[in-house]
Design a protein around this motif. Sequence first.
Motif, mmCIF file in Angstrom:
data_model
loop_
_atom_site.group_PDB
_atom_site.id
_atom_site.type_symbol
_atom_site.label_atom_id
_atom_site.label_comp_id
_atom_site.label_asym_id
_atom_site.label_seq_id
_atom_site.Cartn_x
_atom_site.Cartn_y
_atom_site.Cartn_z
ATOM 1 N N GLU A 69 2.116 14.460 7.539
ATOM 2 C CA GLU A 69 3.294 13.620 7.744
ATOM 3 C C GLU A 69 2.901 12.140 7.719
ATOM 4 O O GLU A 69 2.124 11.683 8.552
ATOM 5 C CB GLU A 69 3.960 13.944 9.084
ATOM 6 N N LEU A 70 3.445 11.395 6.760
ATOM 7 C CA LEU A 70 3.162 9.960 6.669
ATOM 8 C C LEU A 70 3.779 9.240 7.851
ATOM 9 O O LEU A 70 4.875 9.574 8.308
ATOM 10 C CB LEU A 70 3.710 9.382 5.368
ATOM 11 N N LYS A 71 3.069 8.216 8.327
ATOM 12 C CA LYS A 71 3.531 7.450 9.480
ATOM 13 C C LYS A 71 3.605 5.968 9.141
ATOM 14 O O LYS A 71 2.916 5.487 8.245
ATOM 15 C CB LYS A 71 2.569 7.649 10.656
ATOM 16 N N VAL A 72 4.435 5.252 9.873
ATOM 17 C CA VAL A 72 4.507 3.793 9.760
ATOM 18 C C VAL A 72 3.745 3.195 10.925
ATOM 19 O O VAL A 72 3.988 3.550 12.086
ATOM 20 C CB VAL A 72 5.970 3.295 9.763
ATOM 21 N N ARG A 73 2.823 2.305 10.617
ATOM 22 C CA ARG A 73 2.006 1.654 11.643
ATOM 23 C C ARG A 73 2.215 0.154 11.571
ATOM 24 O O ARG A 73 2.168 -0.443 10.491
ATOM 25 C CB ARG A 73 0.522 1.985 11.436
ATOM 26 N N ALA A 74 2.455 -0.472 12.716
ATOM 27 C CA ALA A 74 2.653 -1.919 12.770
ATOM 28 C C ALA A 74 1.306 -2.626 12.805
ATOM 29 O O ALA A 74 0.411 -2.259 13.561
ATOM 30 C CB ALA A 74 3.466 -2.290 14.002
ATOM 31 N N SER A 75 1.154 -3.634 11.940
ATOM 32 C CA SER A 75 -0.068 -4.431 11.881
ATOM 33 C C SER A 75 0.282 -5.888 12.073
ATOM 34 O O SER A 75 1.217 -6.408 11.444
ATOM 35 C CB SER A 75 -0.756 -4.233 10.524
ATOM 36 N N ALA A 76 -0.467 -6.572 12.937
ATOM 37 C CA ALA A 76 -0.211 -7.996 13.187
ATOM 38 C C ALA A 76 -0.424 -8.812 11.920
ATOM 39 O O ALA A 76 0.232 -9.835 11.706
ATOM 40 C CB ALA A 76 -1.126 -8.496 14.303
ATOM 41 N N GLU A 77 -1.349 -8.376 11.057
ATOM 42 C CA GLU A 77 -1.674 -9.139 9.851
ATOM 43 C C GLU A 77 -0.833 -8.731 8.650
ATOM 44 O O GLU A 77 -0.525 -9.561 7.797
ATOM 45 C CB GLU A 77 -3.151 -8.957 9.506
ATOM 46 N N LEU A 78 -0.441 -7.448 8.581
ATOM 47 C CA LEU A 78 0.197 -6.942 7.370
ATOM 48 C C LEU A 78 1.612 -6.424 7.572
ATOM 49 O O LEU A 78 2.229 -5.954 6.622
ATOM 50 C CB LEU A 78 -0.671 -5.823 6.772
ATOM 51 N N GLY A 79 2.129 -6.505 8.770
ATOM 52 C CA GLY A 79 3.470 -5.994 9.023
ATOM 53 C C GLY A 79 3.463 -4.477 9.095
ATOM 54 O O GLY A 79 2.560 -3.863 9.666
ATOM 55 N N SER A 80 4.444 -3.825 8.486
ATOM 56 C CA SER A 80 4.548 -2.367 8.512
ATOM 57 C C SER A 80 3.682 -1.765 7.417
ATOM 58 O O SER A 80 3.810 -2.119 6.242
ATOM 59 C CB SER A 80 6.000 -1.939 8.319
ATOM 60 N N THR A 81 2.798 -0.854 7.797
ATOM 61 C CA THR A 81 1.903 -0.204 6.851
ATOM 62 C C THR A 81 2.089 1.302 6.930
ATOM 63 O O THR A 81 2.656 1.820 7.890
ATOM 64 C CB THR A 81 0.435 -0.555 7.143
ATOM 65 N N VAL A 82 1.595 2.017 5.919
ATOM 66 C CA VAL A 82 1.725 3.472 5.865
ATOM 67 C C VAL A 82 0.356 4.106 6.080
ATOM 68 O O VAL A 82 -0.644 3.682 5.499
ATOM 69 C CB VAL A 82 2.305 3.923 4.515
#
Length: 339
Positions: A69-82
């Motif tokens: 299952e793909l997830k969305v991860r918040a990154s301070a540098e890149l915003g929303s990542t997969v």
Amino acid sequence: MRRGVFAGSAVAVLMLTAACGSGDNSAGKGDSVQPVGDSKQAGSGYDGYGGGSGAVPAADSVKAGPAGELKVRASAELGSTVTDSAGFTLYRFDKDTPKPPKSNCEGDCATAWPAVSADDASAGEGIDKALLGSVERADGTKQLTLAGWPVYRYAKDTKAGDTLGEGVGGTWHVLAPDGKPAKAGGGAGSGADPSAGGGAGTGAGSGDAGQAGGQEQAKADPIGVNRNTKLGPILSDAEGRTLYRFDKDSAWPMKTNCLGACLNTWKPASAVDKELVKGIPAELVGTFKRPDGTEQLTIDCWPMYTFTGDKEPGEINGQGKQGLWFAVSDKGKKVTTTG
């Protein structure tokens, strides 16, 4: 007849050697470079020059197999990542195509960038399941696509959340939920893209943003000459960023020793069409194939880089770093002036 063939071959080798930086410290001291440790991010991002033997970690150093299952991860540098279900960052390659979906990463490239299997992949919260698809690779396996873009992991990401592949070669980018390159300020959203067609299995997507960016860059000279008050005429890329060379690289044979953590600080300059270059001799312009399969710009056979510490066009903050990094003159020579 054989004597003539041997003589011609010898002349060709001598000509190529002469063309590749002879007389200008052409052989870097690659043997003295220490292997990269655990591929951690380099402190401030300004002082790491990396190194290593050039070997690419085996693909099994990254979680192999289906993404789950793909997830969305918040990154301070890149915003929303997969990420995949295990939290490993997922990437896209600018030299692939989304319409129709096609991977251009094979061989050594696929060792550094393992393709993510489409088997058992599903969309988690924040990702539009209609954007998931697959593409058949040259070996017959099915690779996951997101908005048409083939999906990869990076072999040097050794733990969940690592993003060491971001910006490698100027062509590899962390995926955002909509299939575009992740960037700061991007929201998770639904990942829906009005221009992306098809449901699961179609792999259709637009890629329009990346194409538009490339068209804008093409309008500028791919290599410029900046007449710096301290260093004299030095080379810059299409965005005005100073180009540097690394003394631990080698011009003959062409070899890079900027690997691993080094790439967090020094970004390989993208290859350019030498026919569009103005202001410097066209014969100085070339390309080099990096271990990850990407093409890097070379000047007088030396691989070229930009420095992440240069925030504005024309800055020379990388000049003289560690006594190893130097700007390049409009004649293709290393500029040693630092004052």
